[in-house]
Enzyme design. Structure first.
Site, PDB file in Angstrom:
ATOM      1  N   HIS A 238       0.830  -1.212   0.000  1.00  0.00           N
ATOM      2  CA  HIS A 238       0.000   0.000   0.000  1.00  0.00           C
ATOM      3  C   HIS A 238       0.866   1.264   0.000  1.00  0.00           C
ATOM      4  O   HIS A 238       0.690   2.162  -0.812  1.00  0.00           O
ATOM      5  CB  HIS A 238      -0.863   0.052   1.268  1.00  0.00           C
ATOM      6  CG  HIS A 238      -1.838  -1.066   1.422  1.00  0.00           C
ATOM      7  ND1 HIS A 238      -2.988  -1.165   0.679  1.00  0.00           N
ATOM      8  CD2 HIS A 238      -1.850  -2.124   2.268  1.00  0.00           C
ATOM      9  CE1 HIS A 238      -3.674  -2.224   1.056  1.00  0.00           C
ATOM     10  NE2 HIS A 238      -3.008  -2.839   2.022  1.00  0.00           N
ATOM     11  N   ASP A 239       1.772   1.333   0.985  1.00  0.00           N
ATOM     12  CA  ASP A 239       2.472   2.603   1.227  1.00  0.00           C
ATOM     13  C   ASP A 239       3.555   2.877   0.191  1.00  0.00           C
ATOM     14  O   ASP A 239       3.738   4.026  -0.241  1.00  0.00           O
ATOM     15  CB  ASP A 239       3.065   2.600   2.641  1.00  0.00           C
ATOM     16  CG  ASP A 239       1.966   2.600   3.702  1.00  0.00           C
ATOM     17  OD1 ASP A 239       0.793   2.784   3.326  1.00  0.00           O
ATOM     18  OD2 ASP A 239       2.289   2.422   4.893  1.00  0.00           O
TER      19      ASP A 239
END
Ligand code: CA
Length: 311
Positions: A238-239
């Site tokens: 995600h990040d």
């Protein structure tokens, strides 16, 4: 090459740690500070993870502490996705030689934004509490921050409730303050991050490479594979994908749209409201990632991790 100045605000976090390692392997950017926030786990853990990680990798960067509670009343929601203290089953040695900044996150953001004369960009990969506090204390930041790249939200369904993604769900009030700030925004939400998965091939390549950062990333991936086998989340980056949006925009298709955050809905608090069909007649205030070229992203991420610690 002139490096773009960044602050990374994070709730480290297994995938936050990988995003941090990638950021320090990105020649295009200069990380000026890492600021910590409550989120995946309590802030005392996210900040310790940030400090321990930087010392372990031999990276000299300002690490600050930050908000311990969201603006929005949430109970104890700390799940098991990132393990008890945030890095899954990976144990980093406690930092012996480094200490936290004397300044808390909002002050660090104020100071560095002033020093960078309108060039500072933020990578925000946890709940937005620190950024909202900074904007409230120092409204001049609206003109001084060049761009905010954030992991959070979703055009479609969420991963905490049927409508809300975790980072925004934890603190929708903070997210609303940020979306209404007028600062140029890019949202990298679940629509693309749930496709940003690493597999055995990348884990093997990174482990064999043998650097501290690459082996640590392989260890975190191993934890994620086990988590997935146990019915939890896959090895989703995600990040790191929010970092990719800033550095290799060609891996994402983005659309300009109006973006706001639902704060009051009984069922929908934390939902990111977008207007991709242009039905609301409101001016676009964000770019929202809607499609991912996975191979471009994976190749880039592996190379960044390999460069981490070599600068
Ligand atoms: Ca995070």
């Amino acid at each position: 090459m002139t490096q773009r100045p960044f602050i990374i605000d994070c709730d480290t976090g297994t995938d936050d740690a990988i995003a941090l390692m990638a950021a320090f392997g990105c020649p295009e950017i200069k990380v000026r500070a890492v600021t910590s926030v409550n989120g995946n786990v309590r802030e005392e853990y996210t900040s310790a993870n940030n400090l321990n990680l930087m010392e372990y990798l031999g990276i000299d960067v300002e690490v600050s502490r930050g908000a311990t509670l969201p603006f929005y009343p949430r109970g104890n929601y700390y799940g098991t996705t990132h393990g008890r203290t945030g890095l899954g089953d990976v144990d980093l040695p406690d930092a012996q030689h480094s200490s936290f900044s004397k300044d808390m996150a909002p002050e660090v953001i104020r100071r560095i934004a002033a020093e960078e004369n309108g060039e500072l960009e933020l990578l925000v990969v946890g709940p937005m509490t620190n950024i909202a506090i900074a904007l409230s204390l120092y409204p001049q930041l609206k003109e001084q921050i060049k761009h905010i790249w954030f992991m959070g939200g979703a055009v479609k369904g969420g991963n905490v409730t049927s409508t809300a993604e975790f980072n925004i769900w934890v603190d929708p009030v903070a997210a609303k303050i940020v979306t209404e700030s007028g600062i140029p925004l890019t949202m990298v939400g679940l629509d693309v991050t749930e496709k940003a998965v690493l597999g055995r091939k990348e884990e093997k390549e990174l482990r064999e490479y043998g650097s501290k950062a690459s082996v640590l990333t392989a260890d975190i991936l191993e934890y994620m594979f086990k988590r997935c086998q146990g019915g939890g989340e896959d090895a989703l980056m995600h990040d790191a994908l929010a970092l990719a949006a800033a550095v290799i925009p060609e891996c994402l298709t983005c659309k300009e749209t109006f973006l706001d955050v639902e704060c009051r809905g009984e069922y929908t608090a934390g939902h990111t409201v977008t207007d991709l069909r242009g039905r609301m007649g409101k001016k676009p205030n964000a770019s929202v990632a809607v499609e991912l070229s996975l191979d471009i992203f994976k190749d880039w991420l592996v190379e960044c991790i390999k460069r981490c610690g070599k600068a």
